[in-house]
Design a protein around this motif. Structure first.
Motif, PDB file in Angstrom:
ATOM      1  N   LYS A 103       0.841  -1.188   0.000  1.00 20.01           N
ATOM      2  CA  LYS A 103       0.000   0.000   0.000  1.00 20.01           C
ATOM      3  C   LYS A 103       0.884   1.249   0.000  1.00 20.01           C
ATOM      4  O   LYS A 103       2.041   1.193   0.409  1.00 20.01           O
ATOM      5  CB  LYS A 103      -0.874  -0.002   1.268  1.00 20.01           C
ATOM      6  CG  LYS A 103      -1.725  -1.257   1.436  1.00 20.01           C
ATOM      7  CD  LYS A 103      -2.370  -1.251   2.798  1.00 20.01           C
ATOM      8  CE  LYS A 103      -3.124  -2.535   3.028  1.00 20.01           C
ATOM      9  NZ  LYS A 103      -3.757  -2.559   4.348  1.00 20.01           N
ATOM     10  N   THR A 107      -2.606  -0.685  -3.941  1.00 18.27           N
ATOM     11  CA  THR A 107      -3.760  -1.272  -3.257  1.00 18.27           C
ATOM     12  C   THR A 107      -4.876  -1.659  -4.220  1.00 18.27           C
ATOM     13  O   THR A 107      -5.353  -2.786  -4.206  1.00 18.27           O
ATOM     14  CB  THR A 107      -4.304  -0.317  -2.179  1.00 18.27           C
ATOM     15  OG1 THR A 107      -3.265  -0.045  -1.247  1.00 18.27           O
ATOM     16  CG2 THR A 107      -5.482  -0.948  -1.446  1.00 18.27           C
ATOM     17  N   VAL A 111      -6.047  -5.510  -4.775  1.00 19.49           N
ATOM     18  CA  VAL A 111      -7.363  -5.876  -4.236  1.00 19.49           C
ATOM     19  C   VAL A 111      -8.207  -6.523  -5.327  1.00 19.49           C
ATOM     20  O   VAL A 111      -8.901  -7.524  -5.088  1.00 19.49           O
ATOM     21  CB  VAL A 111      -8.077  -4.656  -3.622  1.00 19.49           C
ATOM     22  CG1 VAL A 111      -9.550  -4.953  -3.369  1.00 19.49           C
ATOM     23  CG2 VAL A 111      -7.393  -4.245  -2.323  1.00 19.49           C
ATOM     24  N   SER A 112      -8.141  -5.975  -6.521  1.00 15.07           N
ATOM     25  CA  SER A 112      -8.876  -6.555  -7.647  1.00 15.07           C
ATOM     26  C   SER A 112      -8.413  -7.984  -7.920  1.00 15.07           C
ATOM     27  O   SER A 112      -9.232  -8.881  -8.139  1.00 15.07           O
ATOM     28  CB  SER A 112      -8.667  -5.683  -8.897  1.00 15.07           C
ATOM     29  OG  SER A 112      -9.283  -6.269 -10.009  1.00 15.07           O
ATOM     30  N   LEU A 114      -6.864  -9.993  -5.712  1.00 16.56           N
ATOM     31  CA  LEU A 114      -7.250 -10.830  -4.562  1.00 16.56           C
ATOM     32  C   LEU A 114      -8.711 -11.240  -4.648  1.00 16.56           C
ATOM     33  O   LEU A 114      -9.077 -12.366  -4.311  1.00 16.56           O
ATOM     34  CB  LEU A 114      -6.988 -10.063  -3.260  1.00 16.56           C
ATOM     35  CG  LEU A 114      -5.527  -9.927  -2.829  1.00 16.56           C
ATOM     36  CD1 LEU A 114      -5.388  -8.875  -1.726  1.00 16.56           C
ATOM     37  CD2 LEU A 114      -4.958 -11.260  -2.357  1.00 16.56           C
ATOM     38  N   THR A 115      -9.541 -10.332  -5.106  1.00 18.15           N
ATOM     39  CA  THR A 115     -10.967 -10.638  -5.256  1.00 18.15           C
ATOM     40  C   THR A 115     -11.174 -11.680  -6.345  1.00 18.15           C
ATOM     41  O   THR A 115     -11.985 -12.607  -6.194  1.00 18.15           O
ATOM     42  CB  THR A 115     -11.750  -9.355  -5.580  1.00 18.15           C
ATOM     43  OG1 THR A 115     -11.555  -8.412  -4.524  1.00 18.15           O
ATOM     44  CG2 THR A 115     -13.234  -9.645  -5.734  1.00 18.15           C
ATOM     45  N   GLU A 146     -13.077 -13.247   1.994  1.00 19.23           N
ATOM     46  CA  GLU A 146     -13.604 -12.003   1.419  1.00 19.23           C
ATOM     47  C   GLU A 146     -13.563 -10.870   2.442  1.00 19.23           C
ATOM     48  O   GLU A 146     -13.223  -9.727   2.100  1.00 19.23           O
ATOM     49  CB  GLU A 146     -15.016 -12.228   0.877  1.00 19.23           C
ATOM     50  CG  GLU A 146     -15.024 -13.099  -0.370  1.00 19.23           C
ATOM     51  CD  GLU A 146     -16.412 -13.296  -0.948  1.00 19.23           C
ATOM     52  OE1 GLU A 146     -17.335 -12.550  -0.560  1.00 19.23           O
ATOM     53  OE2 GLU A 146     -16.562 -14.185  -1.795  1.00 19.23           O
ATOM     54  N   VAL A 149      -9.968  -9.654   2.644  1.00 19.94           N
ATOM     55  CA  VAL A 149      -9.605  -8.780   1.520  1.00 19.94           C
ATOM     56  C   VAL A 149     -10.200  -7.389   1.728  1.00 19.94           C
ATOM     57  O   VAL A 149      -9.533  -6.367   1.499  1.00 19.94           O
ATOM     58  CB  VAL A 149     -10.063  -9.382   0.180  1.00 19.94           C
ATOM     59  CG1 VAL A 149      -9.841  -8.393  -0.972  1.00 19.94           C
ATOM     60  CG2 VAL A 149      -9.324 -10.690  -0.096  1.00 19.94           C
ATOM     61  N   SER A 150     -11.438  -7.331   2.178  1.00 14.70           N
ATOM     62  CA  SER A 150     -12.077  -6.039   2.467  1.00 14.70           C
ATOM     63  C   SER A 150     -11.318  -5.297   3.558  1.00 14.70           C
ATOM     64  O   SER A 150     -11.101  -4.082   3.478  1.00 14.70           O
ATOM     65  CB  SER A 150     -13.535  -6.263   2.885  1.00 14.70           C
ATOM     66  OG  SER A 150     -14.144  -5.039   3.227  1.00 14.70           O
ATOM     67  N   PHE A 152      -8.145  -5.664   4.268  1.00 14.02           N
ATOM     68  CA  PHE A 152      -6.881  -5.237   3.666  1.00 14.02           C
ATOM     69  C   PHE A 152      -7.059  -3.921   2.909  1.00 14.02           C
ATOM     70  O   PHE A 152      -6.195  -3.035   2.954  1.00 14.02           O
ATOM     71  CB  PHE A 152      -6.368  -6.327   2.721  1.00 14.02           C
ATOM     72  CG  PHE A 152      -5.132  -5.957   1.957  1.00 14.02           C
ATOM     73  CD1 PHE A 152      -3.878  -6.033   2.541  1.00 14.02           C
ATOM     74  CD2 PHE A 152      -5.209  -5.530   0.635  1.00 14.02           C
ATOM     75  CE1 PHE A 152      -2.725  -5.695   1.834  1.00 14.02           C
ATOM     76  CE2 PHE A 152      -4.057  -5.185  -0.082  1.00 14.02           C
ATOM     77  CZ  PHE A 152      -2.824  -5.267   0.529  1.00 14.02           C
ATOM     78  N   GLU A 153      -8.188  -3.798   2.224  1.00 12.33           N
ATOM     79  CA  GLU A 153      -8.455  -2.599   1.429  1.00 12.33           C
ATOM     80  C   GLU A 153      -8.706  -1.375   2.305  1.00 12.33           C
ATOM     81  O   GLU A 153      -8.329  -0.257   1.941  1.00 12.33           O
ATOM     82  CB  GLU A 153      -9.659  -2.842   0.515  1.00 12.33           C
ATOM     83  CG  GLU A 153      -9.976  -1.694  -0.411  1.00 12.33           C
ATOM     84  CD  GLU A 153     -11.125  -2.009  -1.351  1.00 12.33           C
ATOM     85  OE1 GLU A 153     -11.238  -1.318  -2.383  1.00 12.33           O
ATOM     86  OE2 GLU A 153     -11.911  -2.936  -1.074  1.00 12.33           O
ATOM     87  N   ASN A 154      -9.303  -1.605   3.474  1.00 12.43           N
ATOM     88  CA  ASN A 154      -9.788  -0.480   4.275  1.00 12.43           C
ATOM     89  C   ASN A 154      -9.043  -0.197   5.571  1.00 12.43           C
ATOM     90  O   ASN A 154      -9.203   0.875   6.154  1.00 12.43           O
ATOM     91  CB  ASN A 154     -11.274  -0.695   4.592  1.00 12.43           C
ATOM     92  CG  ASN A 154     -12.128  -0.711   3.340  1.00 12.43           C
ATOM     93  OD1 ASN A 154     -12.202   0.282   2.633  1.00 12.43           O
ATOM     94  ND2 ASN A 154     -12.741  -1.853   3.052  1.00 12.43           N
TER      95      ASN A 154
END
Length: 197
Positions: A103, A107, A111-112, A114-115, A146, A149-150, A152-154
């Motif tokens: 990051k 990021t 994230v895309s 990882l999803t 999931e 991952v969320s 990780f993004e936030n």
């Protein structure tokens, strides 16, 4: 390669004492594992390198865990998806790791990716687990992928690590079966790595 007695290094409470044991007992085992793992990783056409943790910033407290990371970069590994083999006082682990050092610039793309691999994560064998921070001895089940991952993004200090644990007391410690389990996990995770790189 890995034996039940390896965990006894964590009985040593001083920084100097534990670091000496890590260097004398554990790091040579990481080097041995690297000799097996690197030829497997190099098959993807990249040149992979082993990075054994040095804990150079430690000045007071002994490290709670130690590890070797594998990445296709000679200078470092934290800025890209990589593999990590490590040991805590109660288990050995092997993870495919996406750490917070990716990051903030990378990021959104990671994230895309990882999803996109969610179906592959869902199909992993049931012994696989997730860690949300390589410096915290705590895991969540694959069903939390999931949400991880969320997070990780936030959340600033968050990571996505997927892999296996071999617990202290495992009957196979001291036999080749432990190395075989770790290599099997590495090979199982490689197709997911290919989607993340």
């Amino acid at each position: 390669m890995f034996e039940a007695s390896d965990f006894e290094i964590f009985d040593e409470q001083t920084l100097a004492g534990r670091m000496a044991l890590i260097r004398d007992v554990i790091d040579p085992k990481f080097e041995q594992f690297a000799e097996i793992a690197l030829p497997i990783l190099n098959q993807d056409g990249q040149s992979w390198f082993a990075h054994i943790a040095k804990h150079l910033r430690r000045t007071t407290y002994a490290p709670d865990n130690t590890w070797v990371a594998f990445a296709p970069n000679k200078r470092g590994y934290k800025m890209m998806p990589h593999f990590e083999l490590g040991i805590w006082a109660d288990h050995i682990y092997l993870y495919l790791a996406v750490e917070e050092n990716m990051k903030p610039k990378q990021t959104a793309p990671i994230v895309s990716k990882l999803t996109a691999v969610s179906p592959m994560i869902a199909n992993l064998p049931e012994q696989f687990v997730i860690s949300q921070d390589h410096m915290v001895n705590q895991n969540v089940p694959l069903s939390a992928y999931e949400a991880t991952v969320s997070r990780f993004e936030n959340v600033k200090h968050s990571e996505v690590l997927i892999g296996i644990k071999i617990m202290r007391g495992d009957a196979y410690l001291g036999t080749s079966a432990v190395t075989e389990k770790l290599i099997s996990a590495l090979k199982t995770l490689l197709p997911i790595y290919e989607k993340l790189k």
